[in-house]
Motif scaffolding. Structure first.
Motif, mmCIF file in Angstrom:
data_model
loop_
_atom_site.group_PDB
_atom_site.id
_atom_site.type_symbol
_atom_site.label_atom_id
_atom_site.label_comp_id
_atom_site.label_asym_id
_atom_site.label_seq_id
_atom_site.Cartn_x
_atom_site.Cartn_y
_atom_site.Cartn_z
ATOM 1 N N PHE A 153 6.148 0.434 -46.574
ATOM 2 C CA PHE A 153 7.419 0.620 -45.895
ATOM 3 C C PHE A 153 8.002 1.982 -46.203
ATOM 4 C CE2 PHE A 153 12.053 0.396 -46.066
ATOM 5 C CZ PHE A 153 12.363 -0.160 -44.827
ATOM 6 N N VAL A 154 8.505 2.644 -45.159
ATOM 7 C CA VAL A 154 9.295 3.856 -45.350
ATOM 8 C C VAL A 154 10.448 3.804 -44.354
ATOM 9 C CG1 VAL A 154 7.935 5.308 -43.776
ATOM 10 C CG2 VAL A 154 9.244 6.371 -45.630
ATOM 11 N N ALA A 155 11.639 4.201 -44.810
ATOM 12 C CA ALA A 155 12.829 4.275 -43.966
ATOM 13 C C ALA A 155 13.438 5.656 -44.148
ATOM 14 C CB ALA A 155 13.825 3.192 -44.349
ATOM 15 N N CYS A 156 13.647 6.366 -43.031
ATOM 16 C CA CYS A 156 14.104 7.751 -43.102
ATOM 17 C C CYS A 156 15.217 8.028 -42.102
ATOM 18 C CB CYS A 156 12.935 8.690 -42.796
ATOM 19 S SG CYS A 156 11.577 8.552 -43.959
ATOM 20 N N ASN A 157 15.963 9.094 -42.388
ATOM 21 C CA ASN A 157 17.029 9.503 -41.478
ATOM 22 C C ASN A 157 16.486 10.345 -40.319
ATOM 23 O OD1 ASN A 157 16.478 11.753 -43.105
ATOM 24 N ND2 ASN A 157 18.565 12.521 -42.899
ATOM 25 N N THR A 158 15.378 11.015 -40.512
ATOM 26 C CA THR A 158 14.735 11.827 -39.468
ATOM 27 C C THR A 158 13.226 11.628 -39.555
ATOM 28 O OG1 THR A 158 14.473 13.741 -40.922
ATOM 29 C CG2 THR A 158 16.527 13.630 -39.657
ATOM 30 N N THR A 159 12.514 12.157 -38.580
ATOM 31 C CA THR A 159 11.052 12.006 -38.592
ATOM 32 C C THR A 159 10.397 12.752 -39.758
ATOM 33 O OG1 THR A 159 10.843 13.822 -37.018
ATOM 34 C CG2 THR A 159 10.846 11.581 -36.122
ATOM 35 N N ASN A 160 11.054 13.790 -40.283
ATOM 36 C CA ASN A 160 10.476 14.485 -41.446
ATOM 37 C C ASN A 160 11.032 13.964 -42.771
ATOM 38 O OD1 ASN A 160 13.000 15.596 -41.233
ATOM 39 N ND2 ASN A 160 12.325 17.729 -41.251
ATOM 40 N N CYS A 161 11.822 12.919 -42.727
ATOM 41 C CA CYS A 161 12.258 12.145 -43.896
ATOM 42 C C CYS A 161 12.917 12.972 -44.996
ATOM 43 C CB CYS A 161 11.094 11.331 -44.462
ATOM 44 S SG CYS A 161 11.669 9.823 -45.270
ATOM 45 N N ILE A 162 14.050 13.579 -44.665
ATOM 46 C CA ILE A 162 14.829 14.302 -45.680
ATOM 47 C C ILE A 162 15.562 13.312 -46.583
ATOM 48 C CG2 ILE A 162 16.751 15.905 -46.028
ATOM 49 C CD1 ILE A 162 15.877 17.168 -43.305
ATOM 50 N N SER A 212 27.847 2.765 -52.657
ATOM 51 C CA SER A 212 28.511 3.608 -51.662
ATOM 52 C C SER A 212 27.663 3.676 -50.394
ATOM 53 C CB SER A 212 28.691 5.030 -52.200
ATOM 54 O OG SER A 212 29.519 5.007 -53.335
ATOM 55 N N PRO A 213 28.310 3.806 -49.234
ATOM 56 C CA PRO A 213 27.542 3.926 -47.993
ATOM 57 C C PRO A 213 26.551 5.088 -48.091
ATOM 58 C CG PRO A 213 29.857 3.624 -47.499
ATOM 59 C CD PRO A 213 29.752 3.830 -48.992
ATOM 60 N N ALA A 214 25.353 4.863 -47.596
ATOM 61 C CA ALA A 214 24.291 5.865 -47.659
ATOM 62 C C ALA A 214 23.895 6.265 -46.236
ATOM 63 C CB ALA A 214 23.103 5.293 -48.422
ATOM 64 N N PRO A 215 23.157 7.367 -46.088
ATOM 65 C CA PRO A 215 22.767 7.806 -44.745
ATOM 66 C C PRO A 215 22.027 6.709 -43.968
ATOM 67 C CG PRO A 215 22.229 9.483 -46.366
ATOM 68 C CD PRO A 215 22.652 8.261 -47.127
ATOM 69 N N ALA A 216 22.280 6.658 -42.650
ATOM 70 C CA ALA A 216 21.586 5.709 -41.779
ATOM 71 C C ALA A 216 20.097 6.047 -41.748
ATOM 72 C CB ALA A 216 22.163 5.777 -40.371
ATOM 73 N N LEU A 217 19.271 5.022 -41.574
ATOM 74 C CA LEU A 217 17.819 5.194 -41.594
ATOM 75 C C LEU A 217 17.190 4.619 -40.315
ATOM 76 C CD1 LEU A 217 17.355 4.113 -45.311
ATOM 77 C CD2 LEU A 217 17.462 6.443 -44.411
ATOM 78 N N PRO A 218 17.308 5.345 -39.198
ATOM 79 C CA PRO A 218 16.794 4.813 -37.934
ATOM 80 C C PRO A 218 15.274 4.866 -37.789
ATOM 81 C CG PRO A 218 17.743 6.980 -37.589
ATOM 82 C CD PRO A 218 18.013 6.610 -39.022
ATOM 83 N N PHE A 219 14.599 5.658 -38.617
ATOM 84 C CA PHE A 219 13.144 5.791 -38.504
ATOM 85 C C PHE A 219 12.464 4.978 -39.599
ATOM 86 C CE2 PHE A 219 15.040 9.581 -36.682
ATOM 87 C CZ PHE A 219 14.433 9.611 -35.436
ATOM 88 N N ILE A 220 11.757 3.942 -39.200
ATOM 89 C CA ILE A 220 11.032 3.116 -40.157
ATOM 90 C C ILE A 220 9.572 3.045 -39.743
ATOM 91 C CG2 ILE A 220 13.028 1.722 -40.819
ATOM 92 C CD1 ILE A 220 11.869 -0.482 -39.000
ATOM 93 N N GLY A 221 8.730 2.793 -40.722
ATOM 94 C CA GLY A 221 7.315 2.678 -40.416
ATOM 95 C C GLY A 221 6.515 2.386 -41.665
ATOM 96 N N SER A 222 5.212 2.563 -41.541
ATOM 97 C CA SER A 222 4.287 2.392 -42.657
ATOM 98 C C SER A 222 4.336 3.637 -43.532
ATOM 99 C CB SER A 222 2.874 2.184 -42.107
ATOM 100 O OG SER A 222 1.906 2.487 -43.077
ATOM 101 N N TYR A 223 4.514 3.471 -44.829
ATOM 102 C CA TYR A 223 4.541 4.611 -45.751
ATOM 103 C C TYR A 223 3.190 5.312 -45.732
ATOM 104 C CZ TYR A 223 6.255 7.229 -49.806
ATOM 105 O OH TYR A 223 6.695 8.211 -50.638
ATOM 106 N N LEU A 224 2.135 4.529 -45.736
ATOM 107 C CA LEU A 224 0.787 5.075 -45.719
ATOM 108 C C LEU A 224 0.575 5.937 -44.477
ATOM 109 C CD1 LEU A 224 -1.917 5.160 -47.182
ATOM 110 C CD2 LEU A 224 -2.571 3.091 -45.949
ATOM 111 N N ASP A 225 0.980 5.444 -43.301
ATOM 112 C CA ASP A 225 0.841 6.223 -42.072
ATOM 113 C C ASP A 225 1.698 7.477 -42.110
ATOM 114 O OD1 ASP A 225 -0.919 4.370 -41.098
ATOM 115 O OD2 ASP A 225 0.488 3.464 -39.663
#
Length: 179
Positions: A104-113, A69-82
């Motif tokens: 790797f981390v991909a999140c919908n917001t900068t606080n990654c809900i 099923s379609p999941a929330p968009a993930l515009p914020f990506i970066g280093s998981y460690l960072d």
């Protein structure tokens, strides 16, 4: 050798040479999939394949699904460690074709809900971890290589090159049958 046959082979060799020697761009699109205890995540990943032909510096992720099923968009990506150290998705997001060296981390917001990621070995222990939350299930566990897939999506030029080789082959075969 008849002229028609000779010409056919020359065209075939030129087509194969052109398809083989064509430069391939390092920027590419990839199909991604990972199955955890919470379910299966799939996505389209855009990134740059590095010179080792394995490491991918990720620039974006789109078309994400969770369990089909379609999941929330993930515009914020970066280093998981960072993201753990700094609290936001910063640094270079890294995936690989063989599943090694993931950060790797991909999140919908900068606080990654909502989102998911792969934590590289070293911070928690000697193994990689996978974590997800929100619309991607809720799990944290050891990364399982057999459940991971990142494959290159063929470029249209590559597909057209292969089709032209096949077309020339069929043309040559047809000319042989006419004799």
């Amino acid at each position: 050798m008849p002229l028609k046959s000779s010409l056919c082979y020359s065209v075939a060799l030129a087509t194969v040479a052109t398809a083989t020697l064509a430069q391939s761009a390092s920027a590419a699109t990839f199909n991604f999939s990972y199955t955890s205890s919470a379910g299966t995540i799939t996505a389209t990943v855009d990134g740059t394949l590095q010179l080792d032909n394995n490491t991918v510096f990720v620039s974006s992720i789109s078309n994400t699904t969770f369990n089909g099923s379609p999941a929330p968009a993930l515009p914020f990506i970066g280093s998981y460690l960072d993201s753990i150290l700094a609290g936001v998705g910063t640094g270079q997001a890294v995936l690989s074709l063989d599943g090694s060296g993931l950060d790797f981390v991909a999140c919908n917001t900068t606080n990654c809900i909502d989102g998911f990621g792969f934590l590289p070995p070293g911070l928690i222990g000697p193994v990689e971890f996978f974590a997800s939350g929100g619309g991607y299930g809720s799990t944290f566990g050891v990364f399982v290589l057999a459940n991971y897939s990142l494959t290159t999506v063929p470029e249209p030029a590559t597909v057209l090159g292969l089709l032209s080789v096949a077309g020339v082959g069929l043309l040559c075969k047809g000319r042989k049958l006419e004799k």
